[in-house]
Design a protein around this motif. Structure first.
Motif, short mmCIF file in Angstrom:
data_model
loop_
_atom_site.label_atom_id
_atom_site.label_comp_id
_atom_site.label_asym_id
_atom_site.label_seq_id
_atom_site.Cartn_x
_atom_site.Cartn_y
_atom_site.Cartn_z
N LEU A 89 50.93 41.81 46.20
CA LEU A 89 51.05 43.27 46.15
C LEU A 89 50.43 43.71 44.83
O LEU A 89 51.01 43.52 43.76
N GLY A 90 49.23 44.29 44.92
CA GLY A 90 48.52 44.66 43.71
C GLY A 90 48.20 43.42 42.88
O GLY A 90 47.55 42.50 43.35
N THR A 91 48.72 43.39 41.65
CA THR A 91 48.51 42.22 40.78
C THR A 91 49.69 41.26 40.81
O THR A 91 49.67 40.23 40.14
N GLU A 92 50.72 41.59 41.59
CA GLU A 92 51.91 40.75 41.66
C GLU A 92 51.75 39.71 42.77
O GLU A 92 51.45 40.04 43.92
N VAL A 93 51.95 38.44 42.41
CA VAL A 93 51.83 37.34 43.36
C VAL A 93 53.14 36.58 43.41
O VAL A 93 53.68 36.18 42.38
N SER A 94 53.68 36.40 44.61
CA SER A 94 54.89 35.59 44.80
C SER A 94 54.55 34.40 45.68
O SER A 94 53.60 34.44 46.47
N SER A 95 55.32 33.34 45.55
CA SER A 95 54.99 32.11 46.24
C SER A 95 56.28 31.39 46.63
O SER A 95 57.26 31.41 45.88
#
Length: 487
Positions: A375-381
């Motif tokens: 989401l935009g510059t936010e990365v979750s994993s």
């Protein structure tokens, strides 16, 4: 991106980026390194076939080693005839010599033991890998043609005026079994291979003898070919002739013949890989061939080499003394993702993702496959778990506004990546507001341009700046080391 005959490889810029990122991670906090790793993997281009993954500085040697092997720790062992020793080279640490008192010209890697020997002489020594200590040494009569790693130790192939003697020796030097061949003339130079419980020997009239450990005699396969390379794995043999035909043999006989369509020379390295796969390299023409089933892929190598060694099952080390470099490549194949789906669960604050993963080489990296959310510059994993042949995971919807894209990513130990976009959602305040446009037909891997829609220019520029900084520091440090060596 260079593509030829089904192979895909990194170019020089891709290799530099990989090395710089790797070096950069060591100087970062774990949180920062993890975030950058995710972004860098999303930017890595699609790869399959041969893939260049590292560049190692050549050891301080004034001559070309006679042989080289790479152990499971990435340490490189060299046969050094002028030094009458074996060289143990640990990258970024240095070179140590293990004096054996004879001109070492051949090496064989077994289970925690390195066999060093002098081709055409009687000297053999076993070195314990963990300690570098010589645990057994022999000068018994007979000219050593080869030392072959097999179950329970090594087989010494020795020539006498009236026979060839095979001796099965344990890692501690205990003789377990012997077999004499008195009625066949064998090729002495590069004429043997072994693995499991079988030894394969090349005769001067172009046939192959199969010998089983613990049994007398042999079984002969009358092929009548001019074989220039032998490679064995899991008790089977690949025999490559000068006309470019590869024959696979097992205890039952000829299993396959594959026409490679290229003339090979004595000394061209050949490696048998898991799954009845063969890789063979041409030193003069700088070409690598990959034989899988009845299919042959080829590609021109990006480096010349005088020696090649296989680490594990899929990593190939190419030694180039003139350029003072060791290029590391992997020939593992890309994982395949299929039947991927995403479903909002709960109150729309989570997304459940499922996927099937098949890996032709069975070398998925630890922690993969993973589901990624951007989401935009936010990365979750989130790592996915396996149940009933299907991987699954739930990913929390981030708090924020915009398009939330969901990907599945698989990575193997050879550095090959497969990635598909599974879904996209319009999100607001940590929950799904509406489903976005469906992703296009899923494809394996991807290119940086595929991801430009959700990686803002600012992020890409920042990433580029970090890499440029790391590159500058790297080359400055190399320059300083070079000046110190010259002084």
């Amino acid at each position: 991106m260079l593509v030829s005959g089904g192979f895909k490889s990194w170019g020089p810029a891709d290799l530099v980026r990989f090395i710089m990122v790797e070096r950069l991670f060591f100087g970062m906090s774990r949180q920062a390194a993890s975030a950058l790793l995710i972004l860098s993997l999303l930017l890595i281009v699609e790869a399959g076939g041969i893939r260049y993954t590292g560049l190692i500085e050549y050891p301080p040697l004034d001559f070309t080693p006679a042989d080289a092997v790479v152990d499971g720790f990435g340490r490189i062992w060299f046969a050094l005839p002028p030094e009458r020793a074996v060289g143990l080279y640990t990258p970024d640490v240095g070179l140590n010599l293990i004096n054996l008192g004879f001109e070492v010209s051949g090496l064989a890697l077994g289970d925690n033991v390195l066999a060093a020997y002098s081709v055409g002489e009687s000297d053999v020594a076993f070195i314990e890998l963990s300690s570098g200590r010589v645990v057994w040494q022999s000068e018994e009569a007979g000219q050593v043609d080869a030392v072959l790693p097999v179950d329970g130790g090594f087989v010494l192939v020795k020539s006498f005026p009236t026979m060839t003697l095979l001796t099965h020796v344990s890692p501690a030097g205990e003789v377990l079994w012997e077999n004499r061949i008195v009625d066949r003339e064998l090729v002495r130079h590069r004429g043997a291979a072994g693995s499991g419980r079988f030894v394969w020997l090349r005769t001067v009239d172009g046939n192959i003898l199969m010998v089983e450990l613990g049994r007398e005699g042999y079984k002969e396969f009358r092929l009548g070919r001019d074989f220039v390379a032998l490679a064995s794995r899991e008790g089977k043999l690949w025999a490559v002739d000068s006309d470019g035909e590869a024959t696979r043999l097992s205890i039952r006989g000829v299993e396959a013949k594959v026409r490679i369509g290229f003339s090979f020379r004595l000394g061209d390295p050949a490696f048998a890989l898991p799954g009845d796969r063969l890789v063979i390299l041409s030193r003069v023409d700088r070409v690598i061939f990959d034989v899988v089933g009845g299919q042959v892929s080829r590609e021109h190598l990006q480096s010349s080499f005088t020696l090649a060694a296989l680490k594990g099952a899929y990593e190939v080390y190419l030694f180039d003394p003139e350029e003072r470099s060791i290029l590391v490549a992997t020939v593992s194949r890309q994982p395949v993702l299929s039947d991927a789906s995403a479903t909002p669960v709960g109150d729309g604050d989570r997304v459940r993702v499922t996927v099937r993963v098949s890996d032709p080489d069975g070398d998925l990296a630890e922690g993969y496959p993973r589901v990624l959310g951007v989401l935009g510059t936010e990365v979750s994993s989130q790592e996915m778990s396996l149940s009933g042949g299907v991987y699954s995971a739930e990913l929390a919807v981030p708090r924020g506004e915009g398009v939330f894209r969901v990907y599945v990513q698989a990575l193997d130990s050879g550095g090959n990546e497969a990635r598909i976009e599974v879904a996209s959602y319009q999100v607001s305040g940590g929950s799904i507001a509406s489903e976005g446009s469906a992703p296009t037909t899923p494809t394996q891997g991807g290119t940086p341009s595929d991801l430009s829609a959700f990686l803002p220019v600012a992020v890409e520029l920042a990433f580029f700046a970090v890499l440029v900084t790391a590159l500058t520091v790297f080359w400055l440090s190399r320059s300083r080391r070079g000046r110190r060596r010259r002084r």
